[in-house]
Design an enzyme around this catalytic site. Structure first.
Site, PDB file in Angstrom:
ATOM      1  N   TYR A   1       0.774  -1.230   0.000  1.00  0.00           N
ATOM      2  CA  TYR A   1       0.000   0.000   0.000  1.00  0.00           C
ATOM      3  C   TYR A   1       0.811   1.288   0.000  1.00  0.00           C
ATOM      4  O   TYR A   1       0.248   2.370  -0.192  1.00  0.00           O
ATOM      5  CB  TYR A   1      -0.974  -0.013   1.189  1.00  0.00           C
TER       6      TYR A   1
ATOM      7  N   PHE B   1      -9.908  -4.857  11.016  1.00  0.00           N
ATOM      8  CA  PHE B   1     -11.161  -4.579  10.310  1.00  0.00           C
ATOM      9  C   PHE B   1     -10.964  -4.734   8.813  1.00  0.00           C
ATOM     10  O   PHE B   1      -9.860  -4.883   8.334  1.00  0.00           O
ATOM     11  CB  PHE B   1     -11.698  -3.188  10.649  1.00  0.00           C
TER      12      PHE B   1
END
Length: 408
Positions: free
Chosen positions: A121, A408
């Site tokens: 990322y 999450f």
């Protein structure tokens, strides 16, 4: 390759789950799919289609996210997946491009995620903003050094009682720890979903819920699970801490003592703890605690001036930053930041920069857990003005350091 990127329709959720499961190498069971649906926001999620076939997906949750001294709206990127048939063909880049454009149009200043692979990322402007620790200790080495903590009542309770008692404790902690996000009723149920089938349990028993109560009521809780191995002729048990949250030091000590003293458990482990976990200093023999640090939360500044103005700063000061952001060109430029404990202002400027850095590195320092000087020594940022890095650290460094207690 002609790939269409568009929002996911509610009726396409099952197909999304199949794409995600294929990418991550597991088979979803019906119970897990239904719980994923609890927190699914179709209007915020995207899919990639090759013709009529879904070949990639990314989902977002709407969070209120604690940053230093404030709470900001943040896109929690909960899943990014590409079918094995379409990897290395630009599908993920296209999904991320559309996603960040959408977040920018919505006016959300931040995005955050946990990465399945840490090398992915950075190229999209995400920076490593927090860390997580894995802990493990054998039972004979769990003695506390002292001093004594105030006694607490700890009760085993039902899941329904836990879902009623835990939010009050969590909310006592959340505003003060960067990296926490809010949990609505659906997220509480989702976090403690514990299916018997599938890949979730890894041989452990069901979750056990406990609450810690002090003079003024509940002030801590621990959710854990256990696994027993009798193959050696005696119990060789493992207690795994799933989540331990405490509103004060006495509750914190009492809950760890409870975990260490559960009968038949040979060792205790936890895998999503803060890097400043006080347990290291509570033990009489801290060397026996295996403490492994890994990357935690990755953060992306979607709107640089709004994100910088939205947090608070440890000291009063000014800083001019030049931000390099080729993936989100609207962020490219120089910004004058004036901030302190009571508020901040950030706006575009033509003034010569004190520090030059990438969007990913600005994201890394944003939550206050990574120092500018660390990145300077790693040759990731440029200090144009002598002493600017020291001033930057005086502004940005925050106590406590960031910690996100859930994946999450």
């Amino acid at each position: 390759m002609d790939i269409e990127i568009r929002p996911i329709e509610p009726g396409e959720f099952d197909e999304l789950m199949k794409v995600s499961a294929l990418a991550f190498g597991h088979e979803p069971i019906e119970e897990e799919v239904e719980f994923e649906r609890l927190v699914f926001e179709p209007e915020r999620s995207l899919a990639a289609f090759d013709g009529q076939t879904m070949v990639g997906e990314t989902t977002v949750a709407s969070f209120q996210f604690t940053v230093p001294g404030a709470i900001l709206a943040t896109a929690g990127v909960t899943s990014v997946a590409v079918s094995p048939t379409h990897r290395r063909r630009g599908v993920m880049t296209a999904l991320t491009r559309h996603q960040l454009d959408d977040l920018h149009e919505r006016g959300e200043p931040l995005a955050a995620l946990y990465a399945s692979e840490s090398g992915i990322y950075g190229r999209f402007g995400y920076g490593l903003a927090s860390f997580k620790a894995e802990l493990e200790i054998e039972r004979p080495h769990t003695a506390f050094a002292g001093p004594e903590y105030e006694p607490r009542s700890i009760r085993v309770i039902s899941k329904e009682e836990a879902l009623a008692a835990y939010p009050g404790v969590f909310e006592a902690v959340r505003p003060h720890r960067p990296g926490f996000h809010d949990r609505n009723e659906a997220w509480w149920k989702y976090n403690f979903h514990d299916p018997e089938q599938g890949h979730h349990r890894h041989g452990f028993n069901a979750y056990i819920y406990t609450v810690c109560e002090g003079p003024e009521g509940a002030d801590g809780y621990v959710v854990y699970r256990t696994k027993l191995d009798w193959s050696s002729g005696h119990a060789d048990g493992v207690l795994e801490v799933v989540e331990l949250i405490a509103a004060n030091a006495d509750a914190y000590a009492a809950m760890w003592r409870y975990c260490f003293d559960v009968d038949l458990m040979a060792r205790t482990s936890a895998w999503l703890r803060p890097i400043d976990d006080p347990l290291v200093h509570m033990l009489a023999d801290p060397r026996q605690l295996r403490f492994t640090v890994q990357d935690g939360l990755w953060v992306r500044l979607v709107d640089v001036p709004d994100a910088l103005a939205g947090r608070r700063y440890t000291a009063e000061g000014e800083l001019v930053l030049e931000v390099k952001d080729p993936f989100c060109s609207w962020n490219e430029g120089r910004y004058e930041l004036v901030g302190g404990p009571d508020g901040a202002d950030c706006r575009a400027t033509t003034t010569e920069p004190d520090v030059v850095l990438s969007a990913a590195d600005l994201a890394a320092v944003y939550l206050g857990g990574v120092r500018f000087d660390t990145l300077r020594q790693a040759r990731r940022i440029i200090e144009n003005e002598p002493g600017a890095v020291r001033r930057a650290d005086a502004l940005f460094t925050w106590d406590p350091p960031p910690w996100c207690p859930e994946m999450f």
